[in-house]
Design an enzyme around this catalytic site. Structure first.
Site, PDB file in Angstrom:
ATOM      1  N   GLY A  11       0.819  -1.202   0.000  1.00 57.19           N
ATOM      2  CA  GLY A  11       0.000   0.000   0.000  1.00 57.19           C
ATOM      3  C   GLY A  11       0.854   1.254   0.000  1.00 57.19           C
ATOM      4  N   VAL A  23      17.017   8.331  -1.081  1.00 55.72           N
ATOM      5  CA  VAL A  23      17.846   7.210  -1.531  1.00 55.72           C
ATOM      6  C   VAL A  23      18.653   7.606  -2.770  1.00 55.72           C
ATOM      7  CG1 VAL A  23      17.785   4.894  -2.562  1.00 55.72           C
ATOM      8  CG2 VAL A  23      16.362   5.417  -0.551  1.00 55.72           C
ATOM      9  N   ARG A  72       0.852  -5.467  -6.010  1.00 57.12           N
ATOM     10  CA  ARG A  72       1.028  -6.763  -5.361  1.00 57.12           C
ATOM     11  C   ARG A  72       1.613  -7.724  -6.397  1.00 57.12           C
ATOM     12  NH1 ARG A  72       0.000  -5.051  -0.124  1.00 57.12           N
ATOM     13  NH2 ARG A  72      -1.913  -3.796  -0.098  1.00 57.12           N
ATOM     14  N   ASP A 103       4.938  -4.612   6.191  1.00 58.04           N
ATOM     15  CA  ASP A 103       5.464  -5.915   6.593  1.00 58.04           C
ATOM     16  C   ASP A 103       5.512  -6.916   5.449  1.00 58.04           C
ATOM     17  OD1 ASP A 103       2.728  -6.228   6.455  1.00 58.04           O
ATOM     18  OD2 ASP A 103       2.547  -7.360   8.313  1.00 58.04           O
ATOM     19  N   THR A 125       4.234   2.806   5.683  1.00 56.38           N
ATOM     20  CA  THR A 125       2.843   2.353   5.780  1.00 56.38           C
ATOM     21  C   THR A 125       2.105   3.273   6.730  1.00 56.38           C
ATOM     22  OG1 THR A 125       1.385   0.616   6.645  1.00 56.38           O
ATOM     23  CG2 THR A 125       3.613   0.651   7.509  1.00 56.38           C
ATOM     24  N   ASP A 127      -0.229   2.413   8.597  1.00 54.68           N
ATOM     25  CA  ASP A 127      -0.734   1.633   9.725  1.00 54.68           C
ATOM     26  C   ASP A 127       0.127   1.751  10.982  1.00 54.68           C
ATOM     27  OD1 ASP A 127      -2.644   0.784   7.925  1.00 54.68           O
ATOM     28  OD2 ASP A 127      -1.632  -1.110   7.491  1.00 54.68           O
ATOM     29  N   ASP A 129       2.493  -0.175  11.979  1.00 56.58           N
ATOM     30  CA  ASP A 129       2.447  -1.499  12.608  1.00 56.58           C
ATOM     31  C   ASP A 129       3.733  -2.300  12.435  1.00 56.58           C
ATOM     32  OD1 ASP A 129       2.242  -1.899   9.889  1.00 56.58           O
ATOM     33  OD2 ASP A 129       0.582  -3.321  10.001  1.00 56.58           O
ATOM     34  N   GLY A 170      -6.008   0.970   9.235  1.00 57.26           N
ATOM     35  CA  GLY A 170      -4.999   0.514  10.173  1.00 57.26           C
ATOM     36  C   GLY A 170      -4.844  -0.996  10.177  1.00 57.26           C
ATOM     37  N   ARG A 171      -5.673  -1.651   9.365  1.00 64.20           N
ATOM     38  CA  ARG A 171      -5.644  -3.111   9.267  1.00 64.20           C
ATOM     39  C   ARG A 171      -5.804  -3.716  10.654  1.00 64.20           C
ATOM     40  NH1 ARG A 171      -0.877  -5.982   5.895  1.00 64.20           N
ATOM     41  NH2 ARG A 171       0.256  -4.961   7.578  1.00 64.20           N
ATOM     42  N   ALA A 186     -12.699  11.753  21.224  1.00 65.21           N
ATOM     43  CA  ALA A 186     -13.772  10.787  20.960  1.00 65.21           C
ATOM     44  C   ALA A 186     -14.256  10.162  22.258  1.00 65.21           C
ATOM     45  CB  ALA A 186     -13.272   9.698  20.013  1.00 65.21           C
TER      46      ALA A 186
END
Length: 319
Positions: A11, A23, A72, A103, A125, A127, A129, A170-171, A186
């Site tokens: 993603g 880079v 993918r 990941d 990402t 996420d 994570d 966020g999967r 919230a």
């Protein structure tokens, strides 16, 4: 090492372009040629690899998405696919690779390293994570996108005296939900790392309504379940007027924040340094605002942890 490659995979996330730029320019500064691989690992297999010059990465630091595109690739998951990718890299004399992604992308980098091909991972990402780093490239931008959306939704929730359920990405990680929920006050935050009980959610809403509260915001991480389903259950159990918003892929786009641009620049440049110093099979990251690196296999064997002190704080402040 005279030639290296760079690709983005999985993603997209805001800041990937800043990492690509870092880079390319860091490598050229040290006299190393850089080759960009289009469409992630699929580009390695299909030999979609082009040399990049300084001007090729001009005016991209502020842009979302990825200049190299992403995709993918099921073929890369096979031994034959990975061998073909390495053969294409070797044919061009490319001696090392920087992989920017999440990941799944890191697992691809791990496989290349196992085959003896020097690879460094850069965590990109929304996420947040990836174990081994405090923050991933794109998280801060996505977070600010979500906060801006919640601010706007709160305006209309107040005007119409409604309860709003907002589903965020966020999967299987709850970072976006937790951080945005705390930042926007919230009333309830549902994340996959913590159990939740509908009676507690309903009870909090009823207590608020009884003391005169006219609207509420509930944040649901996609790893917990469907926002529309939660909205329907809340409406059935409370009889409060309820609406739902699924923010979706708007969270992945947009110009990266200053933090993500700087983070991407630091991590991308460090990945090049690691390759030039003979390192391989590592990921770069940020810990306590210091750039660090860690073995990819070790990082992938760990589990991403949510900040539970922050979660408890969110509950204490939402009484």
């Amino acid at each position: 090492m005279k030639k290296i490659g760079v690709l983005t995979s999985g993603g997209d996330s805001p800041g990937m372009n800043a990492a690509i730029r870092a880079v390319v320019r860091k490598a050229i500064y040290h006299g190393v040629e850089v080759y960009g691989v289009k469409y992630g690992y699929a580009g390695l297999i299909n030999n979609e690899i082009d040399k990049l010059e300084i001007g090729d990465v001009g005016d991209i630091i502020h842009k979302g998405g990825t200049k190299l595109y992403t995709a993918r690739c099921e073929e890369f998951k096979t031994p034959e696919g990975r061998q073909k990718a390495i053969e294409n890299l070797n044919a061009l004399g490319i001696q090392g690779l920087v992989v920017i992604g999440g990941d799944g992308s890191f697992r691809g980098a791990e496989k290349l390293t196992e085959l003896g091909y020097p690879t460094i991972g850069v965590p990109g990402t929304i996420d947040n994570d990836i174990p081994g780093t405090d923050y991933t490239i794109g998280f801060d931008t996505a977070l600010n996108t979500v906060i801006d959306a919640i601010d706007k939704i709160r305006d209309t929730a107040t005007s119409h005296e409604r309860t709003y359920v907002i589903e965020v990405m966020g999967r299987n990680a709850g970072d976006i939900a937790l951080w945005s929920g705390l930042a926007d006050g919230a009333e309830t935050i549902l994340i996959p790392e913590e159990e939740h009980h509908m009676e507690d959610i309903v009870g909090r809403l009823r207590r608020g309504h009884e003391r005169g509260k006219k609207h509420s915001i509930i944040i649901v991480a996609e790893g917990v379940g469907s926002g529309p389903e939660f909205s329907q259950r809340i409406k059935e159990e409370t009889n409060l007027e309820t609406r739902v918003t699924v923010l979706g892929h708007i969270q992945r786009g947009g110009s990266p924040t200053a933090y993500d641009r700087v983070l991407a620049s630091r991590l991308g440049a460090n990945a090049v340094e690691l390759l030039l110093n003979g390192e391989q099979g590592c990921m770069v990251g940020i810990r306590n605002n210091k750039v660090v690196h860690k073995n990819i296999s070790e990082a992938l064997s760990e589990t991403h942890e949510i900040d539970r002190d922050m979660y408890r704080l969110s509950q204490e402040l939402s009484i």
